[in-house]
Design an enzyme around this catalytic site. Structure first.
Site, mmCIF file in Angstrom:
data_model
loop_
_atom_site.group_PDB
_atom_site.id
_atom_site.type_symbol
_atom_site.label_atom_id
_atom_site.label_comp_id
_atom_site.label_asym_id
_atom_site.label_seq_id
_atom_site.Cartn_x
_atom_site.Cartn_y
_atom_site.Cartn_z
ATOM 1 N N ASP A 1 6.988 -1.877 8.360
ATOM 2 C CA ASP A 1 6.671 -2.204 6.968
ATOM 3 C C ASP A 1 6.547 -0.935 6.130
ATOM 4 O OD1 ASP A 1 6.502 -4.718 8.050
ATOM 5 O OD2 ASP A 1 4.314 -4.764 8.072
ATOM 6 N N HIS B 1 -0.678 -3.244 8.529
ATOM 7 C CA HIS B 1 0.774 -3.403 8.464
ATOM 8 C C HIS B 1 1.377 -2.920 9.774
ATOM 9 C CE1 HIS B 1 1.931 -4.749 4.438
ATOM 10 N NE2 HIS B 1 0.904 -4.053 3.969
ATOM 11 N N HIS C 1 0.834 -1.205 0.000
ATOM 12 C CA HIS C 1 0.000 0.000 0.000
ATOM 13 C C HIS C 1 0.872 1.260 0.000
ATOM 14 C CE1 HIS C 1 -2.769 -3.117 1.380
ATOM 15 N NE2 HIS C 1 -3.790 -2.298 1.153
#
Length: 401
Positions: A325, A321, A278
């Site tokens: 990350d 996440h 993302h």
């Protein structure tokens, strides 16, 4: 082309107006009218030199200090006139041999000046290379989904790891959907910017290659180090407790059908944490729009930056996440983008040499083949991407940077 005319001692040279240019031709004029019989002109702002002689040398501006100087100047005028007449009488074969055309009247000579052109375009489209870059992206996308299909079986049944951000906020399940909606909006607008760019084939080729690299690295990092699920309430599919090519292929097809998003219910496999996909999409969309749109569109740049930050925050509050990350994803995405464009915008870095350490990157040969014919920084030119309607097309797109 330059001219040199020997002159006698004590003679005076006078500068006149530059030669006359007609269209794409340079005109050298001469004649006997008014006692003027020699002129040489050059394009590009150089002034023509005219030797102006009258009867007995009296028509020349200025006066002589002695009778001997007048005689010398008069002799020089007769000598120059004689040389000029012989050139006019014998210049046909010389001019014709050199591609120069003589206008039959008054000693007028027209020299065609071709318009400047390049043997090769500075920014060639090279559509086949763009296709190869897309295949590179697609193959690494499949590689990433296959890595996730295998990683899903290795996710440990542990509690979520301690995280400064996740432990400080209350989990909001809707945050993941908001983040993916923002991703779809930013990616769509980014594609529109690339489509309307005049050099769209170069830009798409660059984005495909960079995304392919990011997918490739992500497929490795998520598999070598598997983290426990950050959100215990995320609907992870049950493990099969075995792996086979058929099982991996089914999971890959399911992930590809949903474009790797959770909002459509296709992403039911867990373990793809290091690093955040993302964040990669949000940051790369912002970097592309900021680089290839005019600097005066600062409001659009700020909007994309805010959307990127908002999308990352939504992922974190939804516990999609871990914080690490997103940090790793931001670092890797920006480094690849900056390194790639540094290489692409500097011709010296496209050449091999002991001082070019970028040449040691494993993907440098691929970059070199894609960018070796691109001469310089890609300008911000825009045009209508379709051949119709023609009124939207611009033959001479303006620079808007």
């Amino acid at each position: 082309m330059s001219y040199f005319r020997p002159t006698a001692a004590g003679s005076n040279l006078h500068t006149a107006a530059p030669s006359t240019l007609h269209g794409s031709q340079m005109v050298l004029g001469g004649g006997s009218e008014g006692g003027r019989y020699g002129s040489v002109g050059e394009s590009g702002g150089l002034m023509g030199e005219i030797q102006y002689c009258g009867s007995g040398g009296n028509s020349r501006s200025g006066t002589s200090s002695s009778a001997s100087s007048v005689v010398d100047e008069s002799d020089h005028c007769h000598m120059t006139h004689d040389v000029y007449q012989r050139l006019l009488a014998n210049h046909d074969s010389y001019i014709n041999a050199n591609g120069v055309i003589k206008d039959g009247g008054g000693g007028m000579v027209k020299i065609p000046i071709p318009s400047p052109h390049r043997d090769e375009p500075r920014f060639p489209k090279e559509k086949f290379k763009t296709l190869l870059a897309f295949l590179f992206l697609f193959s690494n996308w499949i590689f990433t989904t296959a890595s996730l299909a295998l990683t899903h079986e290795r996710v440990p049944n542990y509690k979520p790891l301690p995280d400064v951000t996740l432990d400080a906020v209350t989990t909001q399940e809707w945050g993941l959907d908001v983040s993916e909606i923002i991703i779809m909006i930013t990616v769509y607008l980014c594609v529109m910017v690339l489509l309307f760019h005049k050099h769209r084939w170069i830009l798409f080729r660059r984005v495909f290659l960079m995304m392919g690299l990011l997918y490739f690295y992500r497929s490795i990092t998520m598999y070598v180090t598997v983290l426990p699920v950050a959100n215990p309430h995320y609907p992870c599919a049950p493990k099969a407790n075995y792996t086979s090519p058929v099982l991996v292929a089914k999971r890959v097809i399911q992930l590809l059908s949903g474009f790797g998003l959770s909002i459509n219910g296709k992403h039911t496999f867990c373990g793809d944490y290091i690093y955040s996909g993302h964040t990669v999409c949000l940051v790369l969309a912002y970097l592309v729009v900021r680089e290839y749109t005019p600097r005066r569109w600062w409001l659009l740049h700020w909007c994309f930056a805010l959307l990127a930050v908002t999308g990352v925050v939504m992922v974190l509050i939804a516990r999609g996440h871990y914080t690490v990350d997103c940090i790793i994803a931001y670092y890797i995405t920006t480094r690849i983008f900056y390194i790639y464009h540094t290489l692409a915008n500097n011709t010296s870095l496209k050449e091999s040499g002991p001082s070019n350490f970028f040449e040691r990157l494993w993907w440098y040969p691929l970059f070199w083949r894609f960018e070796r014919n691109v001469q310089g920084v890609v300008p911000r030119h825009y045009e209508w991407p379709l051949p119709w309607p023609r009124r939207w097309s611009s033959k001479n797109p303006q620079r808007t940077s």
